[in-house]
Each structure stands twice: as C-alpha cells, then as structure tokens.
Design an enzyme around this catalytic site. Structure first.
Site, PDB file in Angstrom:
ATOM      1  N   GLY A 174       0.840  -1.193   0.000  1.00  0.00           N
ATOM      2  CA  GLY A 174       0.000   0.000   0.000  1.00  0.00           C
ATOM      3  C   GLY A 174       0.870   1.236   0.000  1.00  0.00           C
ATOM      4  O   GLY A 174       1.325   1.710  -1.034  1.00  0.00           O
ATOM      5  N   SER A 178       4.709   0.166   6.719  1.00  0.00           N
ATOM      6  CA  SER A 178       4.658  -0.904   7.714  1.00  0.00           C
ATOM      7  C   SER A 178       5.819  -0.815   8.710  1.00  0.00           C
ATOM      8  O   SER A 178       6.955  -0.529   8.335  1.00  0.00           O
ATOM      9  CB  SER A 178       4.710  -2.248   7.000  1.00  0.00           C
ATOM     10  OG  SER A 178       5.168  -3.250   7.878  1.00  0.00           O
ATOM     11  N   THR A 308      -2.162 -11.539   4.367  1.00  0.00           N
ATOM     12  CA  THR A 308      -1.969 -12.994   4.313  1.00  0.00           C
ATOM     13  C   THR A 308      -3.136 -13.724   3.669  1.00  0.00           C
ATOM     14  O   THR A 308      -3.014 -14.906   3.342  1.00  0.00           O
ATOM     15  CB  THR A 308      -1.798 -13.582   5.728  1.00  0.00           C
ATOM     16  OG1 THR A 308      -2.956 -13.245   6.495  1.00  0.00           O
ATOM     17  CG2 THR A 308      -0.559 -13.039   6.413  1.00  0.00           C
ATOM     18  N   GLY A 310      -5.548 -12.085   1.256  1.00  0.00           N
ATOM     19  CA  GLY A 310      -5.976 -11.571  -0.036  1.00  0.00           C
ATOM     20  C   GLY A 310      -5.745 -10.080  -0.108  1.00  0.00           C
ATOM     21  O   GLY A 310      -5.112  -9.502   0.779  1.00  0.00           O
ATOM     22  N   TYR A 516       2.708   4.419  23.910  1.00  0.00           N
ATOM     23  CA  TYR A 516       3.635   4.473  22.795  1.00  0.00           C
ATOM     24  C   TYR A 516       5.020   4.805  23.336  1.00  0.00           C
ATOM     25  O   TYR A 516       5.184   5.781  24.065  1.00  0.00           O
ATOM     26  CB  TYR A 516       3.151   5.592  21.873  1.00  0.00           C
ATOM     27  CG  TYR A 516       3.653   5.532  20.465  1.00  0.00           C
ATOM     28  CD1 TYR A 516       2.876   4.964  19.462  1.00  0.00           C
ATOM     29  CD2 TYR A 516       4.892   6.066  20.130  1.00  0.00           C
ATOM     30  CE1 TYR A 516       3.327   4.921  18.155  1.00  0.00           C
ATOM     31  CE2 TYR A 516       5.350   6.016  18.824  1.00  0.00           C
ATOM     32  CZ  TYR A 516       4.565   5.449  17.844  1.00  0.00           C
ATOM     33  OH  TYR A 516       5.014   5.399  16.555  1.00  0.00           O
TER      34      TYR A 516
HETATM   35  C1  LIG Z   1       6.009   7.318  11.004  1.00  0.00           C
HETATM   36  C2  LIG Z   1       4.958   6.284  11.135  1.00  0.00           C
HETATM   37  C3  LIG Z   1       3.802   6.599  11.827  1.00  0.00           C
HETATM   38  C4  LIG Z   1       2.797   5.642  11.951  1.00  0.00           C
HETATM   39  N1  LIG Z   1       1.671   5.972  12.627  1.00  0.00           N
HETATM   40  C5  LIG Z   1       0.647   5.102  12.696  1.00  0.00           C
HETATM   41  C6  LIG Z   1      -0.551   5.439  13.363  1.00  0.00           C
HETATM   42  O1  LIG Z   1      -0.705   6.521  13.891  1.00  0.00           O
HETATM   43  N2  LIG Z   1      -1.531   4.515  13.426  1.00  0.00           N
HETATM   44  C7  LIG Z   1      -1.399   3.305  12.818  1.00  0.00           C
HETATM   45  O2  LIG Z   1      -2.322   2.532  12.881  1.00  0.00           O
HETATM   46  N3  LIG Z   1      -0.261   2.942  12.200  1.00  0.00           N
HETATM   47  C8  LIG Z   1       0.764   3.812  12.113  1.00  0.00           C
HETATM   48  N4  LIG Z   1       1.909   3.452  11.471  1.00  0.00           N
HETATM   49  C9  LIG Z   1       2.030   2.105  10.883  1.00  0.00           C
HETATM   50  C10 LIG Z   1       1.560   2.039   9.442  1.00  0.00           C
HETATM   51  O3  LIG Z   1       1.474   3.313   8.910  1.00  0.00           O
HETATM   52  C11 LIG Z   1       0.220   1.355   9.374  1.00  0.00           C
HETATM   53  O4  LIG Z   1       0.405  -0.008   9.665  1.00  0.00           O
HETATM   54  C12 LIG Z   1      -0.469   1.490   8.029  1.00  0.00           C
HETATM   55  O5  LIG Z   1      -1.782   1.026   8.192  1.00  0.00           O
HETATM   56  C13 LIG Z   1       0.188   0.746   6.934  1.00  0.00           C
HETATM   57  O6  LIG Z   1      -0.391   1.161   5.735  1.00  0.00           O
HETATM   58  P1  LIG Z   1       0.384   1.099   4.365  1.00  0.00           P
HETATM   59  O7  LIG Z   1      -0.577   1.505   3.337  1.00  0.00           O
HETATM   60  O8  LIG Z   1       1.611   1.847   4.450  1.00  0.00           O
HETATM   61  O9  LIG Z   1       0.639  -0.459   4.256  1.00  0.00           O
HETATM   62  P2  LIG Z   1       1.978  -1.221   3.871  1.00  0.00           P
HETATM   63  O10 LIG Z   1       3.040  -0.805   4.769  1.00  0.00           O
HETATM   64  O11 LIG Z   1       2.208  -1.103   2.444  1.00  0.00           O
HETATM   65  O12 LIG Z   1       1.541  -2.695   4.190  1.00  0.00           O
HETATM   66  C14 LIG Z   1       1.249  -3.075   5.484  1.00  0.00           C
HETATM   67  C15 LIG Z   1       0.671  -4.512   5.472  1.00  0.00           C
HETATM   68  O13 LIG Z   1      -0.616  -4.498   4.901  1.00  0.00           O
HETATM   69  C16 LIG Z   1      -0.665  -5.284   3.722  1.00  0.00           C
HETATM   70  N5  LIG Z   1      -1.476  -4.558   2.778  1.00  0.00           N
HETATM   71  C17 LIG Z   1      -1.296  -3.299   2.318  1.00  0.00           C
HETATM   72  N6  LIG Z   1      -2.283  -2.977   1.489  1.00  0.00           N
HETATM   73  C18 LIG Z   1      -3.104  -4.031   1.397  1.00  0.00           C
HETATM   74  C19 LIG Z   1      -4.293  -4.296   0.692  1.00  0.00           C
HETATM   75  N7  LIG Z   1      -4.850  -3.397  -0.096  1.00  0.00           N
HETATM   76  N8  LIG Z   1      -4.869  -5.487   0.853  1.00  0.00           N
HETATM   77  C20 LIG Z   1      -4.340  -6.425   1.632  1.00  0.00           C
HETATM   78  N9  LIG Z   1      -3.209  -6.238   2.333  1.00  0.00           N
HETATM   79  C21 LIG Z   1      -2.605  -5.034   2.211  1.00  0.00           C
HETATM   80  C22 LIG Z   1       0.756  -5.458   3.305  1.00  0.00           C
HETATM   81  O14 LIG Z   1       0.944  -6.645   2.615  1.00  0.00           O
HETATM   82  C23 LIG Z   1       1.468  -5.458   4.630  1.00  0.00           C
HETATM   83  O15 LIG Z   1       1.378  -6.730   5.194  1.00  0.00           O
HETATM   84  C24 LIG Z   1       2.932   4.370  11.343  1.00  0.00           C
HETATM   85  C25 LIG Z   1       4.103   4.079  10.655  1.00  0.00           C
HETATM   86  C26 LIG Z   1       5.105   5.020  10.544  1.00  0.00           C
HETATM   87  C27 LIG Z   1       6.328   4.688   9.794  1.00  0.00           C
END
Ligand SMILES: Cc1cc2nc3c(=O)[nH]c(=O)nc-3n(C[C@H](O)[C@H](O)[C@H](O)COP(=O)(O)OP(=O)(O)OC[C@H]3O[C@@H](n4cnc5c(N)ncnc54)[C@H](O)[C@@H]3O)c2cc1C
Lengths: 618, 734
Positions: A174, A178, A308, A310, A516
């Site tokens: 996405g 992560s 994991t 879909g 946190y």
């Molecule tokens: C600086 C920082 C701040 C953050 N703050 C927060 C916060 O405030 N709250 C929070 O909840 N998290 C936070 N996170 C963690 C992260 O942003 C979250 O986990 C976010 O939901 C991940 O989204 P992404 O689109 O970047 O997913 P990715 O990092 O691209 O993927 C995360 C996981 O989801 C899977 N995935 C992604 N897209 C899909 C899809 N469409 N269908 C199925 N599986 C999919 C991927 O395979 C992977 O396993 C933070 C991270 C960072 C680095």
C-alpha cells in the site's frame, strides 16, 4: 522486460488531482529514509539543526536547542558521523526469480508491471529500524521479483487468478509504511514474488451523502483521501500519524488507528463494507448496513490480516462533514502519574476530545528542544513568563512535569463546552492549561520524529518506536516497569551512553489506554547495534506482556512480533486463524509469512540476523 | 538450583581468597598512616614502615572483610552521633508517606475493599462494622516509624551494645552496595534469626550507616510489653499474628500492608524466612507466607524488581541461651522470669563476646525467576485478588531455601562451637591439650567445607580455647589439673523424680546450641559418613550408600536445611569431599569400608548420633502405643506424643542406657514426629478441629530398624513409665 506505465493519470479521470505520491516513488521519496527527499533534518554550517524544504511548519527553521539536547540526552558528537552506503544499484540486488508462464500470461493482460531494480527495492521493505539499516548498510537477500500496478478491482481479480494458476507469491503493497517487517520477503521463498502495488487504485468511486459513506479504492493514501473529501465538505477523520503515505488498504490490513479515533473511531469502526480478493474468490457482504447479526463478522477476518489472505480492493467508509472548529490545547501536570489519573478520569466521563495524549517528561523536553528559533523577542518573553508561572508560582518541577496535548474538533459551541469540561477535570488532578501552541507542537513532534530518526542514524543513534495497549489499572506500572527494564538492559549489555527512553499515553478507551514508547541509544563502541536493539526491544515486549499489556495496539504483528502471537491468542486461537488461511489460500499465494503463517522462530529474525551482512566498521 | 550447586564449589574456594585479601587489606591500612610516626620511633621496629610488629598489638577492629562498628562509639559522644544529620538514600519511585498515610492507603486499597465487600456479602455485617474491624487490624499491625524516637532509641541501643558486646562486626563492603540497591529497587532484608537482638542489631547497623531504617515484621509477643512494644512500634516494627487461618480480612490487610511498603519502597522490609527464632541455633526450615506476600508485587508487575538480601547474624554467645535450653526441654526456666530479657539488668554485666553481621549477595527476583515464571498469567484478573501460579509458588519455595542456605553459608563460626562439639563427645571432660588438638583439627575440616571460622590469627590455639571457655564460664570450666569439663548448674532444682535431670539437661543443651551452629557445615558429609561408619560389610555399593543418604535426609530434614530436589547433587558433592580430603576410598563403585572408617567418618558420625538416638526413642515410644477400641490405633495429640517420648528418654537416661541428655529436647521429638509423618510412618487424623496422630506400625518398624543400624541403640527392657495419671507400658516388641 518491457515496462508499461500508464503514464497519464487517465484512470483517475474522475478527479483532476493527481495522487501525491507518484507511481515511481523514487522520484519523490527518499530511498533509504523517511518521507520526501526535500525534507530532512540537517546540521547546517552553523552547526545547528535545521529542517529543510517547505512542506511543513518546521521547514526552513533552525532548532537552536536541538543539537545540545541531542548531545546531552544521548551523547552524540558532531565529530562522529556514520554516513550511509551509496545508493544500491542492480548489481547489489538479487536477480529476480522468473516464472515464465506467469510472465507470459501477464503480458497478455493490460496490467502495468515492472522489474526495474529501483521499483523492486522501494517495495522490498517497510520502515522498521532493521529495514532502514539494510538500506543504509547492507543488502537484501530477497526482494520482490516483479512489481505490478493493478488499476481496478477486476485487475486484482485477474492477477490473483494468474498467481494462483502459476503458483506465484503475492505481497500486497500500500503505502509501504509498515513497521512490523510485514513487507519483507521471506528469505526462504523460492517462488517468484510479486509486489502488488495498490497505488493506482486511488479513486473515490462514489460518495453517498444520505448515509454518509464513501466508496473508495484501497490504494488511496490518507492525505489524498482527506483532501478530496474535503472538497465536498467531508472527511473520514482517520488520521494515523503516517497518513501522508499510508493507504486505505494498508489501514484495513493492519487494523490501523487514527489520532482522532475518539470522535471518528478506529479503522474497524469506520469500515462499513470491504471487498477482498482471495485465491478462493472475492469475499464481501451483500449489504451495506450499520450492523449485522449473522455469525462471526467476516470483516474481522480481513481487518488485520496483514496481506496474508488476499487483497483489499474497495472499502466503504463512514464520512463526516468537515468540523466547523478545530482547536489545539495542552495541560501541564506536575508529573506523569497525575496525568495518567486525569486521562483515566476523562475517559471515565467519556468526554475525551478528538485527541488527547499524555507525554512524559522526557518527551516534553524533547518537544521543547524542537522549538524553532523564535523570530520575535516577544514570544521569547512570553515563554519566559509562562515558565516562570509554572515553575515558580505553581511549584512544578521542570524535570518531572508531564504535558497532555489536546485536539478538539466539532461545532464551535460543543468545542467550547468540551474544552471547559476537560480543563475542569484537569484542575482536579493538578493540571494547568498550557496553551494551544504547546499542544500543536506536541503533534508536530509525532511527524518530526520519523524524520529526526534519520538524523540520528547519521550520528551513531539507533532508535525506534513500539506501542501497546493496556488496562487502566496497569497503565502507570507498565510505563514505569518497561522503562526500567530498558534502562537495565542497556546497562547490563554495556551500552555506554544514556539511552533515550520515553513514552506517552496516546489513546484512551473505556477500559484502558494505548501507550507508545520511543527508545534509542548511541551505539558508539558496540558491535551489531541492530541486533542489540532488537534484543532489548524483545525484552521490553516481554515486560509489556508481563505487565498486562498487549502484543500491539495498532502496528500489528508482521514478522517482527510473531513469536508473541501464540501467547496472545492461544494455541486454539492461532489454529483457528490458520484454518481460515487454509480455506482462503491453501497454496499460500499470499506468502508474506506474516502473523499466524509459518513458524514464528524461522522468519521472525530473517532481516536482522541473516538477511543483512552489516560491515563492522565501528 | 544452580545457586545451591554453586554453593559447594564457591565456598570451597572462598576461604583462601578471603585470607589473602584480608592480609593485603590489613597491611595497607597499617602502613599508610603509620609511615611518619614509624620513622620517629626508629629502633622499635626492624622495618621502618611497620609500626606494630607484634601481631598481638594489632587491634581486631578490622579483620577479613569485617569492621567493628561500635569501636568508634567508645571514643566519641553517643548523643552527637545519634542526633547527627543522616543522608539516607531513597527508592527512586518512592513517594514520601507518613505511617498514618500508609494506614490510610491500606484501608482505601482495592484489596481491602474487595475483602470487605466479600465479608459483608457472606456475613451480612454492615460496612461500618467491617471497616471498623479492618481499622482495628491495621491499628494493631502498623508501625509508627519516627525519626525522633529512633534517635532516642539509638542512644539506648548503642549503650546496650557497648555493654553486651566486645565488638559488632559488619562486612562493610556490602554497605555501599546496599546503598545503591535501595535507590534502584525495593529491598527485602532477611536476617537469620537466632536471638531477639537480631532486629535491634539490624536497625542499629542501618542507623549507623545512614541507611533507611527497615520496617520489621514482628510477632505479636512483643506487642504485649508496654514500653518495649511501644518503642519497637515507633522504631519500625509492625505486628503480625502468628496464625490467622482463613480470616479474609486479616489476610487482605496484612498483604496490602506489606505490599504497599514494597511497591512504594517506603522502607526496606525486614522479616525472617525462618518464621521464628531458631531456639536450637541451627536455622529452621523456611516458611513461605511472608515471602509469598512480599514477592507477589513482582509477579503482578507492580514493581520492576525486588532485591532480597540474605543476612547472617552470628553470636559468640547467645543472650537467650539459658532460656532456649529450658524452652527446648519444655520446662519452666528457674529463677528469673522468662520474658524479662531486658529487665534482667544483670545480663548487662555479662560479656557476650562478638557479633558478626554478614550482608550476603543480593538476589534479584527478576533474574532469579528468568525462564521459570510467566507473569502474563496474571493479565486477565485484577491484581488485588491474591493469586500465585504453581511455578511462582515453587520458585518462592526454592528461593526461601536458597536464602536460608546462603545465611548459613555466611555465618561466622566461633571457636567455641568447635569446643562445644568436642566437649559433647567427651561428656566426662577432656584434657586441655587434647581439646586444643581436636579443635584445631575440627577447624581445618570446617574450613575445608567452606565455613568461615572466626579464628584469630594472632593468638595461639591454647589462648583461644582459654578465652572461649572463659566467655562461657557458666557452662564450661578448666579444672586445676587441666581438664575441660561442663559446669553443673548450681541451682538445686529437684524435680518430682527426685533428681535434677532437667537442670543437668539444660546445661548440656546450652552446649548443644553452640555445637549446632556448626552442624549445617557437616551434615551432608556426616550423612555419607554414618552409613559408612556403621556398615558391617567389607564394601558398600555407592547406590546403596546413596539410598541410605536419601533416607537420612528425609529423616533429618526438619533439623537441617536441604534444598528440595537436590539430594543427589548434595550426595555426590559430599561423597567427593570425603574421598578427596577425608580418606574415604571408593573402588569399582563401592566404598571400601575398612580403609574408609577413620577419624573423619567417626567424628562426623558421632556429631549427629544424638539426633538419630532421639529419633529412635521416638520410634520406640510410638511402637509401644497400644491399640484403642475396635483394633483401631489410639490417636494422640502430637504434643502429647512428644511429651511422652520425652518421659521414655528420661527413663533411659536415668537407667544409664543413654548418655546424651540432648534427646530430652521436645524440639527434637517434634521434628522426629514430623519426619516420620512425611515418611508415612505416622498418620494424621483430624478430630474436632484438632490434629491427632497415630503410628503406621509396618512402616514405623522398618524405620526403627533402619535407625538402629546406623547407631548403637540401648537394649529395650520392658519398662513401665508413669505419665501423670496413665501408665504407659513400653516393651521390646518390634
Ligand atoms: C512514522 C509512522 C507513523 C505511523 N503511525 C501510525 C498510526 O498513527 N496509526 C497506525 O495505525 N499505524 C501507524 N503506522 C504504521 C503504518 O502506517 C500502518 O500499519 C499502516 O496502516 C500501513 O499502511 P500502508 O498503506 O503503508 O501499508 P503497507 O506498509 O504497504 O503494508 C502493510 C501490510 O498491509 C498489507 N497490505 C497493504 N495494502 C493491502 C491491501 N490493499 N490489501 C491487503 N493487504 C494489504 C501489506 O501486505 C502489509 O502486510 C505508522 C508508521 C510510521 C512509519
């Protein structure tokens, strides 16, 4: 291999705005750090820390206190630098595994794909410390062999079919934010791995104002979603700190939590409908209703499934009219304990503002050090007065004080009423209103910290955050004990400089809170800092569990925290999760190896132990 | 487990290290300040940097790792000292509270609230009534630690100390460790308990070193004493009932009271793992209640860690020696009243020699429990509901044993203990020259086994014996013709049997108390030596020896401290000690009996003979109990059984079948009864809320037979002994 980019955003024709993050991420984003290339903390020619670029409030400012704070708290020295390795090129990366039949089939579709090494590299990792260190110092021994950019639900269906047919592994991608090593490719995977980048599925398909819901493609990132909805006068209110880069699908897949969940709810509260493409077929409900009694909620199979089972392709989310009024605030407490008691009371009375966070003294001081050089002497004067009032008149100790930052949202009169109530409660716990500016700076710290870690990397600092959820009665003890454990582990493991350890209560609930932690240390004179960091964080996680805390509140399990999963949900729990996996994806097409899939011991440390070979140049 | 196995190794090598270390230290201390003066006094010394070249001139203020802390009190003002500014370290998360606030916090706690509600539900009592009761429990329990009182008390204490003791030694190196520990983590102090003076001394040491005064879990005995009870309460004692069964409210208040001190780190919490004073001076098997209550906050993650400090307090001469002797016999002590320890001014005129206080290595409960305890098991219920997992309970037991064993290991053993051991094997007296030889020999053996013997290096063995006999002139003397023998008590108390057996026994028991201090050092090797020494075959299979060792351990584990589950390692270690240094010879998996029975095995066996003899008497007594109605065995109260066995003993002593009057000890009888119960040779039965006991004749006969193989037993003629009103017939049937 040919690359077919759909260059013009003709797919997004419904909206004139192009997505903020381009398809070729490398054009805008750092390859080995957080965020935009143009935005970073640097030490300028005056030996002061400055934030570059012009995107943020801090941009272009010099933080005159920050350097000394860093020297004092973690013992950095400007003379001891650890610059990163030069940019990785094709020769530094593993040659892609090719499944020729699959490739032949995909060429017959119209789906955009690429095996360009930079495209692959940008999708080989998330943002944990160990992943950043691979980029700065090491090599990936396994990374996606191909990147695909489906543009619609149907293209995803097609891709999953082909993958299933040719036994190819898919890892959905996405926003790449992560922090659980969920995106890392399992080292032992011999099949071809494709990274399914959802970024081109970024449209709001429709907005239903009668029911206040919007139907949205999964690849849209937070900032675009809010900007586009705002044009129509709406918002989702889902604002994880990573919202500039993280995607809707990612939120669903990790059970994300937004800062303003007190008003809008976490992702599981916001989701009304989900479409998920699994190797078994598409899983979705046939109605778009506010609640349903029909057995276990199938949405909850998908929420937190971490890629994991879909691909989440489309989501119907609740929306709200953009609030009339938005206001920051802060409360200063004599110490952290009073602050926790106050937050507990506010949660009890169910009057928490959109966001309320309690920073401990260390974080408060950090926030203070982030203050940009003040342009006017008047502000300096005012600051002096405030400090005088709080420390001298009210008798607060600058070294124990804790600060709660507040964000109110809603109709003006509601905000006013809520503000009054919150400050009244605060007063019962010795809290003093500390002004809007302090509050705003607190929130700024959250995004700045991701950037500032990169600066630390340059000066022998390894740092990372981790989080948990905990019942109220154990909240304070957990904070104390985890910090104590970290300090003790650092001492016993021979870390010579004082570590930086801080926490905040960052969300409140009826029955508990989210805590946190930030933890970092100066690793000068130490071998393999990443492994050491990891070991110590593991101790902290053990301590968290012993203190009644959880494996994670919102970051998820990924591969990093797999070893605590069984302890968390039990043997039967893991078995049930595996049964679902077995039914939906018997071939393990979605083979990222996160969560309940595979043996926790095998994959948990693939990144820091074996995937990288860090030069011991220390 | 590793702690104990380390015990043997470590202690074996410890001694030489200490000796050389102390030597170094002493020379350093002497040489630096003395340099200038020495030059002036040239001619007095062969080497100009030495000021005292006669070792006898060097004071004993410092020796080995010990420093005498009352020496300086003999030269400067006590009042100035007691009123001085004390910079006391505090626990880093402590929030200062007054004793009254602590009480209040206890009453308002979730735990007490929970108990109160349950009681209201069960009994229908009103909230005010139950709360009132809770308040009265807290009031009865709580200390009222106050600096003002402490200072006053300190003046009184130091005067008493100076009167009673020559020197009060403390291993000073430990003090700075304790200082840092107190800042980092809640601290539990666990001193050995052989005298009432223990906790006065502990508080005195902490006061002396500017450490926070401990709060002390004390038994209710003191509370009754008017002034003394008040004084102790104000010096940090809090009072706990000896048994409170299933009184939920008491449990809740007690647990909360102890735990709140630990969680907030108000003061170090001091209690005795042994539960009560060891009248026999041997150490009692640990109790787990207080330990469980104090460690629960760690298991429930209310504190980051808890530090346990085992502390050994050794007395050259025990204040209560006479009291103990009579208590053990179960007869009233003649003349002065039993409770009047401090009323008896005459005691202040006596010399009680030295005290050694050794603060042992701290045990971090976190480190101790790594890998064996999973604290997450407490995550799904409120922490104020008492609960400990099986693993945690097992760990607490193990730790309790470890602490007791560490206390034993760090005891300073006085030469008098060895004199006592030799005297008890020569009840008719022994020539001084021979005694000196024996004592020197025994000292070497004890040192080899890792004991710290307080043996002055600058005096002759003869002088040491002289000095020690003099200190204990109430129990031993050197006759004009150079024979050392026991003194018989001058009080002519004659009991109803027309003799003064009990008075004589008390004299002998007092000597036993000091020998007992030595026994834990030898018990394991002795339990190997006994089967060897009593073996009638030419060879003894190791496997057989092992099983006899196991039997002996089961028999004696109320008397001595054995780590549960470690019997085999202990046996191996003891056997290898005997083969390495005591001439025991093992060939082809068997002990060569002839070659192996020697002075070592004989002496070690004989040290423990009285115990086996006493146990054998108990067995014989039990075997003689006749059946009651319906062929069911007659049940008796344990107390009665012990008393009646004692009567049998006295008969056997009067008839000169047994020499050791020690077997009259009721404590020994109780212990034997308990061991027999654990061996299945005695059963328990509850009747009307009381526990009765009766023998299992088959098993009991077997044990009796086993015992009579280890020692020479007297013939058992059919005798009739008169017990109060009943007549008990003891016959020779087996
Ligand atoms: C600086 C920082 C701040 C953050 N703050 C927060 C916060 O405030 N709250 C929070 O909840 N998290 C936070 N996170 C963690 C992260 O942003 C979250 O986990 C976010 O939901 C991940 O989204 P992404 O689109 O970047 O997913 P990715 O990092 O691209 O993927 C995360 C996981 O989801 C899977 N995935 C992604 N897209 C899909 C899809 N469409 N269908 C199925 N599986 C999919 C991927 O395979 C992977 O396993 C933070 C991270 C960072 C680095």
């Amino acid at each position: 291999m040919s690359q077919r980019h759909s260059i013009e955003g003709k797919d997004c024709a419904t909206d004139v705005d192009p997505p903020s993050i381009p398809k070729r991420r490398q054009e805008l984003l750092k390859w080995n750090g957080w965020g935009y290339k143009d935005s970073k903390f640097i030490v300028n020619k005056d030996n002061h820390v400055e934030f570059t670029g012009e995107r943020y409030q801090l941009s272009g400012h010099t933080m005159t206190l920050l350097r000394d704070w860093m020297i004092k708290t973690v013992g950095i020295s400007l003379d001891h630098k650890t610059p990163p390795q030069p940019e990785l090129t094709a020769k530094d990366m593993p040659t892609p595994v090719r499944n020729e039949e699959f490739l032949a089939d995909i060429r017959r579709t119209n789906i955009s794909h690429s095996d360009d090494c930079q495209d692959r590299l940008f999708r080989a990792h998330g943002h944990t410390l160990s992943e950043m260190f691979i980029l700065r110092e090491g090599r990936f021994s396994r990374m996606p062999d191909l990147v695909v950019w489906p543009a619609s639900h149907n293209e995803v269906v097609k891709l999953v079919e082909l993958a299933n047919k040719h036994n190819v592994c898919i890892i959905p991608f996405g926003g790449g934010t992560s922090v659980s090593e969920a995106l890392l490719c399992p080292e032992q995977e011999t099949r071809m791995i494709i990274s399914l980048d959802t970024s081109q599925m970024n449209k709001i398909l429709w907005v239903d104002e009668k029911n206040l819901v919007a139907h949205i493609e999964c690849g849209i990132i937070g900032q675009d979603l809010e900007r586009l909805l705002a044009k129509k006068g709406y918002c989702t209110g889902h604002e994880p700190d990573s919202m500039e880069f993280s995607s809707l699908g990612g939120w669903v897949a990790t059970r994300a939590s937004g800062m303003k969940k007190n008003i809008y709810g976490n992702i599981e509260d916001l989701v009304v409908h989900v479409k998920c493409v699994t190797p078994r077929g598409t899983m979705e409900k046939s109605c778009q209703v506010p609640r349903l009694s029909s057995g276990p909620d199938i949405h909850h199979f998908i929420l937190g499934s971490e890629g994991t089972l879909g691909v989440v392709t489309e989501v119907t989310l609740k929306i709200r009219p953009v609030p009339e009024c938005k206001k920051y605030g802060s409360i200063v407490f004599p110490d952290f304990e009073h602050g926790v008691a106050c937050l507990r009371e506010i949660a009890k009375q169910k009057c928490a503002p959109a966001s309320i966070r309690l920073m401990d003294n260390e974080q408060f001081q950090f926030g203070h050090a982030l203050k940009p050089e003040s342009k006017s002497t008047f502000t300096n004067f005012m600051d002096g007065l405030k400090k005088f009032y709080i420390t001298r008149i009210k008798g607060f100790d600058l070294n124990t004080m804790a600060v709660a930052t507040l964000l109110f949202e809603g109709a003006k009169k509601d905000v006013d009423a809520q503000e009054k109530r919150v400050y009244e409660i605060a007063a019962q716990f010795g809290g003093l209103a500390g002004g809007a500016e302090n509050g705003e700076r607190g929130y700024m710290l959250t995004f700045a910290i991701a950037y500032i870690r990169d600066l630390g990397f340059e000066y022998y600092i390894v740092a990372e955050s981790f989080e948990t959820s905990v019942p109220w009665d154990r909240c304070l003890d957990l904070c104390t004990n985890v910090k104590d454990r970290l300090h003790r582990e650092c001492k016993e493991r021979g870390i010579q400089f004082p570590p930086y350890i801080t926490c905040r209560v960052t969300q409140t609930y009826d029955a508990g809170a989210c805590v946190y932690f930030y933890f970092g240390f100066n690793y000068r004179g130490i071998q393999n800092p990443v492994q050491l960091y990891d070991d110590i964080e593991s101790c902290a996680r053990d301590e968290i569990l012993a203190n009644g805390g959880s494996i994670s509140h919102h970051h998820g399990v990924g591969k990093l925290r797999k070893r605590w999963l069984k302890k968390t949900v039990g043997e039967v729990g893991v078995g049930a999760m595996r049964a679902i996996k077995e039914y939906l994806d018997p071939q393990n097409i979605f083979g990222s190896g996160n969560l309940m899939v595979g043996d926790p011991e095998e994959s948990a440390h693939n990144s820091s132990n074996s995937n990288v070979s860090l030069p011991s140049k220390l | 487990m590793y702690v104990l196995s380390a015990l043997w190794n470590v202690t074996l090598v410890r001694l030489p290290y200490i000796k050389s270390h102390c030597y170094l230290r002493r020379t350093l201390i002497l040489s630096s300040p003395g340099r200038k003066i020495a030059r002036k006094m040239s001619g007095q010394s062969r080497n100009s940097w030495i000021i005292k070249d006669d070792p006898r001139l060097v004071s004993a203020r410092q020796k080995d790792f010990f420093v005498d802390i009352i020496d300086e009190r003999r030269h400067t003002s006590d009042i100035g000292w007691a009123l001085r500014q004390r910079e006391v370290p505090a626990y880093k998360y402590n929030k200062a509270r007054s004793p009254a606030e602590i009480k209040n916090d206890v009453l308002k706690s979730d735990r007490v609230k929970y108990a109160v509600e349950k009681i209201m539900e069960e009994s229908g009592a009103s909230l005010t009534d139950v709360m009132k009761e809770a308040e009265s429990i807290v009031d009865e329990m709580a200390h009222n630690l106050r600096v003002g009182v402490i200072r006053g008390f300190a003046i009184f204490l130091v005067k008493v100390m100076k009167k009673l003791f020559q020197r009060v030694y403390v291993n000073e190196e430990a003090i700075s460790k304790v200082r840092t520990l107190i800042k980092e983590y809640p601290v539990l102090l666990m001193p050995s308990h052989r005298s009432y003076l223990d906790f006065l001394l502990m508080s005195y040491v902490f006061f002396h070193y500017d450490l926070p005064l401990p709060v002390i879990a004390a038994a209710m005995d003191f509370m009754g004493m008017k002034f003394f009870g008040w004084l102790l309460r104000n010096s940090g004692a809090f009072y706990i009932r000896r048994s409170f069964g299933d009184d939920q409210l008491y449990w809740a208040v007690f647990t909360e009271y102890v735990q709140t001190h630990i969680c907030n780190g108000d003061s170090p919490v001091e209690f005795y793992v042994e539960g009560t004073r060891s009248r026999t001076q041997k150490s009692l098997p640990p109790k787990f209640g207080m330990m469980s209550a104090s460690l629960e906050p760690y298991f429930k993650a209310q504190v980051p860690d808890i530090m346990v400090l085992p502390i050994s307090i050794s007395y050259d001469r025990v204040l209560e020696e006479k009291l103990y002797a009579y208590e053990l016999l179960g007869v009233p002590k003649p003349k002065e009243s039993a409770s009047g320890v401090f009323k008896a001014r005459s005691i202040l005129e006596e010399d009680f020699g030295n005290v050694h206080i050794f603060i042992g290595d701290p045990v971090s409960i976190r480190n101790y429990s790594v890998g064996s305890v999973d604290r997450t098991s407490h995550s799904i219920s409120p922490r104020y509901i008492a609960s400990l997992s099986f693993q945690e309970q097992a760990l607490i037991q193990k730790l309790s044993y470890d602490v007791t064993l560490q206390q034993l290991r760090n005891m300073a053993i006085s030469p008098w203990s060895m004199i006592a051991a030799v005297l008890l094997q020569n009840l008719d007296g022994i020539p001084l020259r021979q005694l000196v030889k024996e004592v020197e020999w025994l000292k070497r053996q004890a040192s080899n086994l890792g004991a710290y013997i307080d043996y002055p290096v600058n005096e002759t063995a003869e002088a040491i014996v002289h000095h020690n006999v003099f200190t204990h002139k109430n129990i031993a003397k050197i006759t004009e013709d150079g024979i050392v023998e026991l003194v018989s008590d001058d009080s002519m108390l004659v009991d109803k049997n027309g003799d003064n057996l009990m008075t004589q026994a008390a004299q002998e028991l007092m000597v036993c108390l000091y020998r007992n201090q030595l026994l834990n050092v030898f018990v394991r090797v002795a339990m190997v030596a006994i089967p060897i020494n009593s073996c009638v075959k030419d060879t003894l299979l190791i496997a057989e020896l092992r099983s006899q060792y196991q039997l002996l351990e089961k028999l004696l584990n109320q008397e001595f401290i054995f780590m549960p589950g470690q019997t085999d390692q202990d046996f191996d270690m003891a056997l290898s000690c005997l083969t390495r240094t005591c001439g025991v010879i093992v060939q082809d998996g068997s002990v060569m009996i002839k070659k192996s029975t020697n002075k070592y095995t004989t002496f070690f066996s004989q040290m423990f003979e009285p115990f086996l003899l006493g146990y054998w008497v108990m067995c014989r007594y039990l075997l003689s109990i006749q059946n009651g109605a319906h062929g069911k065995p007659l049940v008796k109260l344990p107390k009665t059984i012990s008393k009646e066995a004692q009567v049998l003993s006295s008969q056997l002593i009067r008839d000169s079948h047994i020499k050791h009057k020690e077997v009259l000890s009721l404590d020994m009888m109780n212990n034997s009864l308990h061991s027999l119960y654990h061996l299945g040779a005695v059963h328990k039965e509850k009747r009307e809320g009381k526990t009765y006991m009766y023998p299992n004749l088959v098993l009991l006969s077997k044990v009796t037979e086993d015992l009579s193989k280890f020692i020479e037993v007297p013939p058992m003629p059919q005798t009739t002994i008169n017990m109060d009103t009943k007549t008990v017939v003891v016959n020779a049937k087996l």
